[in-house]
Design a protein around this motif. Structure first.
Motif, mmCIF file in Angstrom:
data_model
loop_
_atom_site.group_PDB
_atom_site.id
_atom_site.type_symbol
_atom_site.label_atom_id
_atom_site.label_comp_id
_atom_site.label_asym_id
_atom_site.label_seq_id
_atom_site.Cartn_x
_atom_site.Cartn_y
_atom_site.Cartn_z
ATOM 1 N N THR A 107 5.968 16.879 18.832
ATOM 2 C CA THR A 107 7.422 16.833 18.651
ATOM 3 C C THR A 107 7.927 18.205 18.204
ATOM 4 O O THR A 107 8.946 18.319 17.532
ATOM 5 N N GLN A 108 7.209 19.246 18.607
ATOM 6 C CA GLN A 108 7.592 20.615 18.273
ATOM 7 C C GLN A 108 8.424 21.214 19.408
ATOM 8 O O GLN A 108 8.050 21.115 20.582
ATOM 9 N N ASP A 109 9.550 21.836 19.056
ATOM 10 C CA ASP A 109 10.357 22.533 20.058
ATOM 11 C C ASP A 109 9.531 23.644 20.704
ATOM 12 O O ASP A 109 8.576 24.155 20.115
ATOM 13 N N ALA A 110 9.928 24.033 21.906
ATOM 14 C CA ALA A 110 9.219 25.094 22.626
ATOM 15 C C ALA A 110 10.214 26.052 23.243
ATOM 16 O O ALA A 110 11.155 25.623 23.923
ATOM 17 N N ILE A 111 10.017 27.354 23.035
ATOM 18 C CA ILE A 111 10.937 28.357 23.590
ATOM 19 C C ILE A 111 10.438 28.909 24.923
ATOM 20 O O ILE A 111 11.100 29.735 25.529
ATOM 21 N N VAL A 112 9.274 28.450 25.344
ATOM 22 C CA VAL A 112 8.759 28.732 26.691
ATOM 23 C C VAL A 112 8.171 27.436 27.236
ATOM 24 O O VAL A 112 7.793 26.545 26.467
ATOM 25 N N PRO A 113 8.087 27.268 28.551
ATOM 26 C CA PRO A 113 7.578 26.030 29.133
ATOM 27 C C PRO A 113 6.169 25.669 28.654
ATOM 28 O O PRO A 113 5.284 26.523 28.583
ATOM 29 N N GLN A 114 6.015 24.370 28.331
ATOM 30 C CA GLN A 114 4.736 23.807 27.940
ATOM 31 C C GLN A 114 4.353 22.733 28.959
ATOM 32 O O GLN A 114 5.212 21.964 29.397
ATOM 33 N N GLN A 115 3.083 22.648 29.314
ATOM 34 C CA GLN A 115 2.673 21.669 30.312
ATOM 35 C C GLN A 115 2.655 20.269 29.720
ATOM 36 O O GLN A 115 2.093 20.023 28.659
ATOM 37 N N ALA A 116 3.297 19.340 30.418
ATOM 38 C CA ALA A 116 3.299 17.937 30.011
ATOM 39 C C ALA A 116 1.964 17.291 30.370
ATOM 40 O O ALA A 116 1.256 17.751 31.262
ATOM 41 N N SER A 117 1.657 16.209 29.682
ATOM 42 C CA SER A 117 0.367 15.532 29.862
ATOM 43 C C SER A 117 0.403 14.565 31.043
ATOM 44 O O SER A 117 0.183 13.358 30.902
ATOM 45 N N ILE A 118 0.691 15.107 32.218
ATOM 46 C CA ILE A 118 0.771 14.289 33.418
ATOM 47 C C ILE A 118 0.513 15.193 34.626
ATOM 48 O O ILE A 118 0.806 16.390 34.580
ATOM 49 N N SER A 119 -0.068 14.640 35.669
ATOM 50 C CA SER A 119 -0.377 15.428 36.866
ATOM 51 C C SER A 119 -0.118 14.582 38.108
ATOM 52 O O SER A 119 0.124 13.376 38.020
ATOM 53 N N GLY A 120 -0.183 15.231 39.273
ATOM 54 C CA GLY A 120 0.028 14.511 40.518
ATOM 55 C C GLY A 120 1.429 13.953 40.657
ATOM 56 O O GLY A 120 1.626 12.858 41.195
ATOM 57 N N VAL A 121 2.409 14.726 40.203
ATOM 58 C CA VAL A 121 3.810 14.270 40.184
ATOM 59 C C VAL A 121 4.566 14.806 41.394
ATOM 60 O O VAL A 121 4.356 15.941 41.817
#
Length: 227
Positions: A107-121
């Motif tokens: 639940t930490q804000d991010a000032i650069v893109p972080q990869q979500a825990s999902i693939s094959g989207v």
């Protein structure tokens, strides 16, 4: 140099127009994004939660480069967060993460893109404080704020990691709004869940629904959009 810069900007493909959301507890937002022909992302506008993704929290009145993957194919924004989908089906998000809407297990804000825990989207949607995704196997996943059932899993428990909405099949598009969600099935029917104080679920009442319900009297629908 000026002519070269103008040439590059003209040939950028605008995939997401400006979306302005009024202020809320997460800070609100009014930011814009576009994907260039080289698949880099540019952003501008409000940046209080780092939703411009340029590693700062300073506002910008002209486009800046998002410090993320260079193979983006789709970009969407909502509230004070943003999310992109890459060619290889990975999902990246940044900005406000108070409710886990970045989908990376924190639940930490991010000032650069972080990869979500999902693939094959193959498709993503970002709402005010939650997000949705359709995987290549046509399953639908959700994460973020679930105070009104917007995640569609039968609970009101928020999640910082993607969870499967197992009651949905045959979905070709999803859209996320303010605490509610929509899904379009391949048969042209529309399904909705989450907050319903103004009847936005379209099922004839004003009660929230923690699971998808069919929007009544609609058929042959070809597109949806929640706001």
């Amino acid at each position: 140099m000026k002519r070269h810069l103008h040439f590059r900007l003209v040939f950028c493909t605008l995939l997401f127009a400006t979306r302005c959301i009024s202020q809320d507890v997460s800070g609100g937002g009014c930011s814009s994004y576009y994907i260039c022909s080289n698949q880099h992302i540019m952003s501008w506008g409000l940046n209080f939660n780092g939703q411009l993704g340029d590693s700062t929290t300073g506002d910008h009145n002209s486009p800046v480069l998002v410090h993320g993957p260079s193979n983006a194919v789709y970009i969407c924004g909502g509230g004070s967060s943003a999310m992109l989908l890459t060619q290889n089906g990975s999902v990246w998000a940044w900005g406000s993460n108070t409710w886990g809407q970045l989908g990376n297990g924190t639940t930490q804000d991010a000032i650069v893109p972080q990869q979500a825990s999902i693939s094959g989207v193959r498709f993503v949607a970002m709402g005010q404080q939650h997000a949705l995704a359709i995987k290549n196997d046509s399953t639908v996943w959700s994460w973020g704020n679930n105070c009104c059932g917007a995640l569609g899993n039968g609970t009101t428990n928020s999640s910082s990691s993607p969870i499967h909405i197992n009651s949905l099949t045959g979905i070709i598009k999803v859209s996320a709004g303010v605490w509610y969600s929509l899904a379009l099935k391949s048969d042209g029917t529309v399904w909705a869940w989450g907050y319903n104080g103004f009847g936005q679920l379209g099922n004839g009442n004003n009660q929230i629904s923690t699971v998808p319900v069919q929007v009544t009297s609609l058929s042959g629908i070809i597109d949806i959009d929640a706001c």
